[in-house]
Scaffold this motif. Structure first.
Motif, PDB file in Angstrom:
ATOM      1  N   ALA A  35      94.332  41.824 -17.876  1.00  0.00           N
ATOM      2  CA  ALA A  35      93.125  42.141 -16.998  1.00  0.00           C
ATOM      3  C   ALA A  35      92.363  43.148 -16.521  1.00  0.00           C
ATOM      4  O   ALA A  35      91.232  43.478 -16.243  1.00  0.00           O
ATOM      5  N   HIS A  36      92.843  44.426 -16.823  1.00  0.00           N
ATOM      6  CA  HIS A  36      92.178  45.570 -16.723  1.00  0.00           C
ATOM      7  C   HIS A  36      92.177  46.738 -17.722  1.00  0.00           C
ATOM      8  O   HIS A  36      91.071  47.396 -17.939  1.00  0.00           O
ATOM      9  N   GLY A  37      93.148  46.094 -19.093  1.00  0.00           N
ATOM     10  CA  GLY A  37      92.340  46.753 -20.388  1.00  0.00           C
ATOM     11  C   GLY A  37      93.620  48.615 -20.306  1.00  0.00           C
ATOM     12  O   GLY A  37      94.153  48.304 -19.208  1.00  0.00           O
ATOM     13  N   TYR A  38      92.962  48.942 -21.325  1.00  0.00           N
ATOM     14  CA  TYR A  38      94.412  50.231 -21.413  1.00  0.00           C
ATOM     15  C   TYR A  38      94.663  50.896 -20.417  1.00  0.00           C
ATOM     16  O   TYR A  38      95.786  51.556 -19.207  1.00  0.00           O
ATOM     17  N   VAL A  39      93.316  51.440 -20.042  1.00  0.00           N
ATOM     18  CA  VAL A  39      92.881  52.722 -18.714  1.00  0.00           C
ATOM     19  C   VAL A  39      93.322  52.201 -17.316  1.00  0.00           C
ATOM     20  O   VAL A  39      93.851  53.347 -17.184  1.00  0.00           O
ATOM     21  N   ARG A  40      93.005  51.158 -16.890  1.00  0.00           N
ATOM     22  CA  ARG A  40      92.919  51.170 -16.441  1.00  0.00           C
ATOM     23  C   ARG A  40      93.908  49.990 -16.017  1.00  0.00           C
ATOM     24  O   ARG A  40      95.020  50.625 -14.490  1.00  0.00           O
ATOM     25  N   ALA A  41      95.135  49.983 -16.298  1.00  0.00           N
ATOM     26  CA  ALA A  41      96.149  49.588 -16.429  1.00  0.00           C
ATOM     27  C   ALA A  41      97.105  50.589 -15.491  1.00  0.00           C
ATOM     28  O   ALA A  41      97.376  51.374 -15.854  1.00  0.00           O
ATOM     29  N   GLY A  42      98.159  50.371 -14.569  1.00  0.00           N
ATOM     30  CA  GLY A  42      99.138  51.459 -14.156  1.00  0.00           C
ATOM     31  C   GLY A  42     100.819  50.855 -14.280  1.00  0.00           C
ATOM     32  O   GLY A  42     101.136  49.637 -14.217  1.00  0.00           O
ATOM     33  N   LEU A  43     101.296  51.933 -14.780  1.00  0.00           N
ATOM     34  CA  LEU A  43     102.884  51.720 -14.854  1.00  0.00           C
ATOM     35  C   LEU A  43     103.449  51.643 -13.515  1.00  0.00           C
ATOM     36  O   LEU A  43     104.165  50.549 -13.777  1.00  0.00           O
ATOM     37  N   ALA A  44     102.761  51.279 -11.697  1.00  0.00           N
ATOM     38  CA  ALA A  44     103.766  51.341 -10.726  1.00  0.00           C
ATOM     39  C   ALA A  44     103.267  50.003 -11.033  1.00  0.00           C
ATOM     40  O   ALA A  44     104.867  49.259 -11.154  1.00  0.00           O
ATOM     41  N   ARG A  45     101.719  49.382 -11.335  1.00  0.00           N
ATOM     42  CA  ARG A  45     101.979  47.892 -11.151  1.00  0.00           C
ATOM     43  C   ARG A  45     102.492  46.598 -12.798  1.00  0.00           C
ATOM     44  O   ARG A  45     102.916  46.029 -12.372  1.00  0.00           O
ATOM     45  N   ILE A  46     102.917  47.610 -13.347  1.00  0.00           N
ATOM     46  CA  ILE A  46     103.479  46.724 -14.563  1.00  0.00           C
ATOM     47  C   ILE A  46     105.133  46.973 -14.022  1.00  0.00           C
ATOM     48  O   ILE A  46     105.625  45.700 -14.195  1.00  0.00           O
ATOM     49  N   SER A  47     105.838  47.548 -13.485  1.00  0.00           N
ATOM     50  CA  SER A  47     106.991  47.744 -13.138  1.00  0.00           C
ATOM     51  C   SER A  47     107.384  46.847 -12.394  1.00  0.00           C
ATOM     52  O   SER A  47     108.449  46.314 -12.200  1.00  0.00           O
ATOM     53  N   ALA A  48     106.263  47.468 -11.334  1.00  0.00           N
ATOM     54  CA  ALA A  48     106.375  46.050 -10.482  1.00  0.00           C
ATOM     55  C   ALA A  48     106.639  44.899 -11.035  1.00  0.00           C
ATOM     56  O   ALA A  48     107.428  43.482  -9.831  1.00  0.00           O
ATOM     57  N   GLY A  49     105.474  44.440 -11.279  1.00  0.00           N
ATOM     58  CA  GLY A  49     105.515  43.317 -11.879  1.00  0.00           C
ATOM     59  C   GLY A  49     106.623  42.323 -12.607  1.00  0.00           C
ATOM     60  O   GLY A  49     106.740  41.241 -13.385  1.00  0.00           O
ATOM     61  N   ALA A  50     107.073  43.397 -13.208  1.00  0.00           N
ATOM     62  CA  ALA A  50     108.556  42.797 -13.972  1.00  0.00           C
ATOM     63  C   ALA A  50     109.550  42.940 -13.042  1.00  0.00           C
ATOM     64  O   ALA A  50     111.223  42.544 -13.284  1.00  0.00           O
ATOM     65  N   GLY A  51     109.654  43.420 -11.833  1.00  0.00           N
ATOM     66  CA  GLY A  51     110.611  43.365 -10.928  1.00  0.00           C
ATOM     67  C   GLY A  51     111.604  44.113 -10.520  1.00  0.00           C
ATOM     68  O   GLY A  51     112.488  44.598 -10.344  1.00  0.00           O
ATOM     69  N   VAL A  52     111.318  45.669 -11.249  1.00  0.00           N
ATOM     70  CA  VAL A  52     111.812  47.128 -11.813  1.00  0.00           C
ATOM     71  C   VAL A  52     111.592  47.581 -11.042  1.00  0.00           C
ATOM     72  O   VAL A  52     110.460  48.518 -10.863  1.00  0.00           O
ATOM     73  N   SER A  53     112.680  49.472 -11.173  1.00  0.00           N
ATOM     74  CA  SER A  53     111.850  50.421 -11.047  1.00  0.00           C
ATOM     75  C   SER A  53     111.124  50.997 -11.852  1.00  0.00           C
ATOM     76  O   SER A  53     110.519  50.872 -13.235  1.00  0.00           O
ATOM     77  N   SER A  54     110.200  52.026 -11.320  1.00  0.00           N
ATOM     78  CA  SER A  54     109.340  53.095 -12.041  1.00  0.00           C
ATOM     79  C   SER A  54     110.769  53.940 -13.494  1.00  0.00           C
ATOM     80  O   SER A  54     110.778  53.661 -14.046  1.00  0.00           O
ATOM     81  N   GLY A  55     111.775  53.794 -12.203  1.00  0.00           N
ATOM     82  CA  GLY A  55     112.934  54.667 -13.684  1.00  0.00           C
ATOM     83  C   GLY A  55     113.554  53.785 -14.527  1.00  0.00           C
ATOM     84  O   GLY A  55     113.189  53.904 -15.880  1.00  0.00           O
ATOM     85  N   ALA A  56     113.676  52.799 -14.400  1.00  0.00           N
ATOM     86  CA  ALA A  56     113.755  51.530 -14.910  1.00  0.00           C
ATOM     87  C   ALA A  56     112.720  51.311 -16.215  1.00  0.00           C
ATOM     88  O   ALA A  56     112.810  51.492 -17.715  1.00  0.00           O
TER      89      ALA A  56
END
Length: 267
Positions: free
Chosen positions: A24-45
């Motif tokens: 959806a956003h490309g590598y540069v604009r993709a954020g780790l916070a959204r990735i972890s949220a999308g997977a239903g896990v914490s940033s620590g996970a």
């Protein structure tokens, strides 16, 4: 569910969530916070499994590469008409691209060179096409004056163009689009003895495909070796040569089931 099973499922969920963000956003604009949220896990996970965004991107590319390599291997299995197998593998790859966000994202990342490019998925597709056309030439399936080198350039340009257009409109990957392409190309490529024998819509009737494996990045795909195995882990056996000029035998059979979404790189 064991702790190890949970870890595997978390990793796979992160890969699929990351793929959705990268697509959806490309590598540069993709954020780790959204990735972890999308997977239903914490940033620590997320950081437990991946050191940084580059590592996540590499995992997405790896999953896509395995699935696409399986699709390429599929085209080289069997003793039937090489031209028909080339047509079939393009349809199969189009279905993968349509169905699996991990495959689409992995190919986009590969083009962008995100996180450091360690493989060239387009090269693997080029080798697949060139190999099948070389086989077609050896078997006398190409028309007079048609060479694998020139033909592969046309097929690669056409299929890559369709894949690029499909980034905005997936209808370009629909069966009719590829069927139209092959209806134009086959009369120029195929030897006269194969006139009308190679099916531009693919050798499987529409709707006959059966999903045998999960999406790229699934538990099955994740556990398979990166070297690529025959689709579904089972070699596709060639059918006996009969009256059919494609070597499929005198009577149509249901044949081997199509591999499902697994992951040619067209991108």
């Amino acid at each position: 569910m064991t702790k190890q099973d949970r870890a595997v499922r978390t990793r796979l969920a992160l890969i699929r969530s990351a793929a959705a963000q990268f697509e959806a956003h490309g590598y540069v604009r993709a954020g780790l916070a959204r990735i972890s949220a999308g997977a239903g896990v914490s940033s620590g996970a997320l950081h437990f499994h991946f050191a940084d965004k580059a590592a996540v991107a590499e995992a997405v590319e790896d999953a896509a590469a395995r699935a696409l390599r399986q699709a390429a291997v599929r085209g080289h299995v069997g003793d039937g008409c090489a031209l028909q197998r080339l047509v079939d593998v393009t349809h199969h790859v189009a279905r993968l691209l349509c169905a699996d966000v991990v495959v689409r994202a992995g190919l986009r990342l590969n083009v962008e060179g995100a996180g450091g490019r360690v493989r060239d998925l387009r090269r693997e597709w080029r080798e697949c096409v060139q190999g099948l056309l070389a086989e077609a030439e050896r078997r006398g399936e190409l028309a007079a004056g048609v060479t694998p080198q020139r033909t592969s350039a046309v097929v690669l340009a056409a299929t890559t163009g369709i894949e690029v257009l499909a980034r905005e409109d997936h209808e370009w990957l629909a069966r009719p689009s590829l069927t139209d392409l092959w209806q134009l190309l086959l009369p120029c490529l195929a030897a006269p003895r194969l006139a009308g024998a190679v099916d531009p819509a693919g050798s499987k009737p529409a709707g006959s495909e059966r999903a045998e494996s999960g999406p790229a990045g699934s538990e099955r795909a994740e556990s398979e070796p990166a070297g690529g195995q025959a689709v579904g882990g089972q070699p596709v056996e060639g059918q006996p040569v009969g009256s059919d000029p494609l070597g499929r035998g005198p009577v149509a059979r249901d044949g081997q089931a199509e591999a499902g979404r697994a992951g040619l790189a067209l991108r």
